[in-house]
Design an enzyme around this catalytic site. Sequence first.
Site, mmCIF file in Angstrom:
data_model
loop_
_atom_site.group_PDB
_atom_site.id
_atom_site.type_symbol
_atom_site.label_atom_id
_atom_site.label_comp_id
_atom_site.label_asym_id
_atom_site.label_seq_id
_atom_site.Cartn_x
_atom_site.Cartn_y
_atom_site.Cartn_z
ATOM 1 N N ASP A 297 -18.778 -16.856 5.820
ATOM 2 C CA ASP A 297 -17.415 -16.488 5.504
ATOM 3 C C ASP A 297 -17.373 -16.286 3.981
ATOM 4 O OD1 ASP A 297 -14.191 -17.571 6.818
ATOM 5 O OD2 ASP A 297 -14.750 -15.941 5.469
HETATM 6 C C1 GLC Z 1 -11.658 -14.759 4.867
HETATM 7 C C2 GLC Z 1 -11.538 -15.298 6.270
HETATM 8 C C3 GLC Z 1 -12.352 -14.556 7.282
HETATM 9 C C4 GLC Z 1 -12.378 -13.082 6.908
HETATM 10 C C5 GLC Z 1 -13.165 -12.964 5.618
HETATM 11 C C6 GLC Z 1 -13.216 -11.521 5.123
HETATM 12 O O1 GLC Z 1 -11.775 -15.804 3.954
HETATM 13 O O2 GLC Z 1 -11.776 -16.688 6.444
HETATM 14 O O3 GLC Z 1 -11.761 -14.775 8.567
HETATM 15 O O4 GLC Z 1 -13.006 -12.334 7.933
HETATM 16 O O5 GLC Z 1 -12.670 -13.804 4.605
HETATM 17 O O6 GLC Z 1 -11.930 -11.121 4.749
#
Ligand code: GLC
Length: 753
Positions: A297
């Site tokens: 993430d």
């Molecule tokens: C964010 C979220 C994740 C998302 C990623 C890209 O922090 O936790 O769900 O897909 O970053 O935006």
Amino acid sequence: MRKQFFAVATLLIMTIAVQAQNSKPAGTPLYKNAKAPIEQRIKDLLQRMTLEEKAGQLNQVNGGVFTGPAANDPGQKAKLDLAKKGGVGSFLNVIGVAETRNAQQAVMENSRLGIPLLFGFDVIHGYRTVFPIPLAEAGTWDLAAIEKNATVHAKEAAAAGVHWTFAPMCDISNDPRWGRVMEGGGEDPYLGGLVAAARVKGLQGKQFDAEHIMACIKHFAVYGAVEAGREYNNVDVSRVALWNKYLPPYKAAVEAGAATVMNSFNVFDGIPASGNKYLVTDILQKKWGFKGFVVSDWGSFGEMINHGYAVDEKDAALKALQAGSHMDMEANVSGRFVPQLVKEGKLTMAQVDDAVGRILYFKFKLGLFEDPYKYSNADREAATLFNAANRAQALEAAKKSILLLKNNHEVLPLKAEGTKIALIGLYANSKEDMFDFWIANGTANDAVTVKEGMEKRFGANNINYAPGYMADGSTDEQLVKDAVAAADKAAVVVVNIGISGKMAGEDRALANINIPEGQIRLLRALQKQGRPVIALVSSGRPLVLTNIQDITTAIVQTWILGTETGNAVAAMLAGDYNPSAKTVMTFPYALGQVPVYYNHFNTNRPAPETGDASWKSRYRDIPNEPLYPFGYGLSYTNYHYSNLSLSSEKITRSQPLQVRVTVKNSGKVDGEEVVQLYIRDIAASIVRPVKELKAFQKVFLKAGESKEISFVLTGKDLSFYDGEGNTRLENGAFKVMVGGDSKTVLEKGFELQ
Ligand code: GLC
């Protein structure tokens, strides 16, 4: 003369021949041969790549815009320059044909091996045509429709150059304080798994043709159990809960063929998910056989330092890859440190090749080596985005997602013609408040507000509108007065209350999930006038609706419905659509009950629902029961359950159990009912919940029609996991319960022998 001419001509022909010979590569490299098996192409390409180029493929960068004025922005230039050198494997947030084509061209024309980029984006519930939030959509229990909706999300995204979405979210959560409950499939593992699988299939299709994109199931794992519902907070659950409650939706989504998985931010067993070998390798890749790749993430590799698990960025990259995670989203540690870690012998080339190979697999699979611009077609983008068919499907999805919670005196549906309606509420006339954080490429302006939808359906001259409260839910004397005046000229009052959609999604945890005081004051003033008051509650989570019970005649949970909100709400209020949704997340009686959910353990001293509950598991100031239980939702008709029967009172492991029940539509309008089947394992080697959803059918029943609904239960349905993920099926007494929600059920017992 003639001889000389021929000599020169011969020389010339030979020169051209030799040049041609030199310019023709010595055989096209195998990885560029579309006819060769992907595995061989990967092997060939890996052999040609430098260690730095391999590290580049593990690097995902937040791209944004590179054309126009951004082209001269130093930060953007640096990102694109890194990509041109093969230092970026994927950009996220680079969307649209123009931007994706531009970035892809930069890489294809400048990098040594011409490995195409992957473009990822959060298409959570629609790319440009925005559908209901996943939590609302899951409440339709309509798996075919959920899959179909995901194909529209994919089609629009794929037409806009996007290869990959970071969806579906598979996190089970029992805490409406957590802003991300809107993204999931509710509180039940079985339904959550079916919904996640449907979304994966809808997004990916059978093959990754130009209308489908890669899914990314997230957040692996247990992110929905953040303590106190606080975003990015600690997670501490048992392995029994991990296996029985939290893992099933991810497992179902992996079995549905999800291409990628995203690490979660939290720890499990005290180890951050990004560096958690038990989760990422032992369970996901070894036990479940997941062959795709794991993306972190946002920054989660590097955030292992904050967790107190990695000592520095290099250590973070090492721990992530050693655990079996692959691509680094925006921590910028793998690209920088993997070459060094290999040179120092801390990472093996085999580990790096495995990670890079998994990423290359999808670049080949998507056909990007043959046509890096396959998804970047401007005509297709223009024809696909926000077209009438997509909007029509979003409208269908929105109607089915609307949840009817209360309908005293059958005040709904409203007589469509000639009814004077007072429509009160800022949100009813606000486009941006109707969208959550994950609006993707949608624009608030595209949306049909509740006010617009109702004016269209009931006639603008039949709608008296007043805002009633301010953006923060507070109100004042004048706002209340104007609302009461608007209601004075109406036969019925519709009040859109709740919280702004801008308070739904990531980084939107709320400690207070009550209806704002100003809206309560407004409702009281309107209810005093004696007209029916219908509350439309818009929110991305279950709010506490206990204190509006005595000041409303009807309550409709409209969630966050996206682009077609107003048309869907008006159709439901007018009775054009008979509501059929059933909540997939419990509505608490009070915040103090949270976490509260249907599939709870019995405890040593379960409190009786009535009678003396002294020295039992209870509160002294509120009931144990939630306000609205899992699986609950009303209709404009009524359904009556009878004749629950089992094929036998004793079954063996190899003998399935037939369950039958009669459901009658005893009302005046046709409708759809979600018939739900729960079991209870009365005594087992690990205590089991008082109810577990194991089957359901959404059935259409004409007014007055009865149908016999049948289910088959097998040993698999009666099994559970121990703390190590081993399946257990144990003889003993069970209960089967069938009904229209998790509370009001018919039940029968049987014995597994
Ligand atoms: C964010 C979220 C994740 C998302 C990623 C890209 O922090 O936790 O769900 O897909 O970053 O935006």
